[in-house]
Design an enzyme around this catalytic site. Structure first.
Site, short mmCIF file in Angstrom:
data_model
loop_
_atom_site.label_atom_id
_atom_site.label_comp_id
_atom_site.label_asym_id
_atom_site.label_seq_id
_atom_site.Cartn_x
_atom_site.Cartn_y
_atom_site.Cartn_z
N ARG A 47 -6.23 -17.47 12.44
CA ARG A 47 -5.67 -17.98 11.28
C ARG A 47 -6.01 -17.54 9.56
NH1 ARG A 47 -7.77 -21.81 14.33
NH2 ARG A 47 -9.62 -21.13 14.51
N GLU A 82 -21.32 -16.54 23.11
CA GLU A 82 -22.42 -16.91 23.86
C GLU A 82 -22.28 -17.31 25.28
OE1 GLU A 82 -22.61 -20.75 21.82
OE2 GLU A 82 -24.00 -21.14 22.53
P1 AMP Z 1 -17.72 -15.73 15.50
O1 AMP Z 1 -17.22 -14.91 16.10
O2 AMP Z 1 -18.31 -17.09 16.18
O3 AMP Z 1 -18.31 -15.35 14.50
O4 AMP Z 1 -16.00 -17.17 14.93
C1 AMP Z 1 -15.49 -16.62 14.54
C2 AMP Z 1 -14.06 -17.46 15.19
O5 AMP Z 1 -14.08 -17.99 15.54
C3 AMP Z 1 -13.53 -17.21 13.93
O6 AMP Z 1 -12.26 -16.70 13.60
C4 AMP Z 1 -13.58 -18.67 13.61
O7 AMP Z 1 -11.58 -19.22 13.69
C5 AMP Z 1 -13.36 -19.11 14.91
N1 AMP Z 1 -14.40 -20.63 14.64
C6 AMP Z 1 -15.54 -20.18 15.42
N2 AMP Z 1 -16.85 -21.42 14.73
C7 AMP Z 1 -15.72 -22.16 14.12
C8 AMP Z 1 -15.67 -23.72 13.98
N3 AMP Z 1 -17.19 -23.97 13.82
N4 AMP Z 1 -14.72 -23.71 13.65
C9 AMP Z 1 -13.48 -23.40 12.89
N5 AMP Z 1 -13.28 -22.38 13.96
C10 AMP Z 1 -14.28 -21.20 14.38
#
Ligand code: AMP
Length: 173
Positions: free
Chosen positions: A61, A98
């Protein structure tokens, strides 16, 4: 259109892709011409005078928003992808999830030392993905100017993982 109006175009999908996750679905925002226009305008806004030469979008995205932001800033666009998707020689960076590990890759000629780079994604959650993207840009000796996402899940404190990066989000939860 304000950030609050944009908020109404984000759909919460409970238990997707797995139980306990509330997925922030940006497709209603993308299909709204004003929503798309204003979200990319607000993403680019803090970096208008930053002489960005390259926008790096994170799969998948981040590609949609990142390429629009690149057009606004008059910059080029480079993809940061999941392993095995890029055809040329790559740099990769592994990071902790996680449960388990994940990896991101960038073409090794995507950015170089004369580039001023802005990283774009849709959501900042725990910050691991953005931190990995930042490590890739820096590994190629480019100057990382900042990062921006449409949505920030601030209760997950992802900003703590991206210290030293000028980070902006359009909508915060
Ligand atoms: P993080 O590495 O945990 O910051 O996760 C970020 C990535 O995971 C991004 O590329 C988001 O597209 C996806 N992502 C994580 N959590 C969500 C969520 N609650 N809703 C949509 N996309 C998420």
């Amino acid at each position: 259109m304000s950030a609050d109006a944009l908020r109404n175009l984000i759909r919460d999908v409970p238990d997707f892709p797995k139980p306990g996750i509330v997925f922030k679905d940006i497709t209603p925002l993308l299909r709204d011409p004003q929503g798309l226009e204003n979200s990319v305008r607000l993403l680019a806004e803090p970096f208008r005078d930053a002489n960005i030469t390259m926008v790096a979008g994170i799969e998948s995205r981040g590609f949609i928003f990142g390429s629009c932001v690149a057009r606004i800033l008059g910059a080029g666009f480079v993809p940061i992808r999941k392993p095995g998707k890029l055809p040329w020689t790559t740099r990769s960076h592994e990071y902790e999830l996680e449960y388990g590990k994940d990896k991101l890759e960038i073409h090794d000629d995507a950015v170089s030392k004369n580039d001023r780079v802005l990283i774009i994604d849709d959501v900042l959650a725990t910050g691991g993905t953005l931190a990995a993207a930042a490590a890739l840009v820096r590994a190629l000796d480019a100057t990382l100017i900042g990062a921006a996402t449409v949505i920030e899940l601030s209760f997950l404190e992802g900003r703590r993982k991206i210290v030293g990066v000028d980070f902006h989000s359009v909508i915060s939860y």
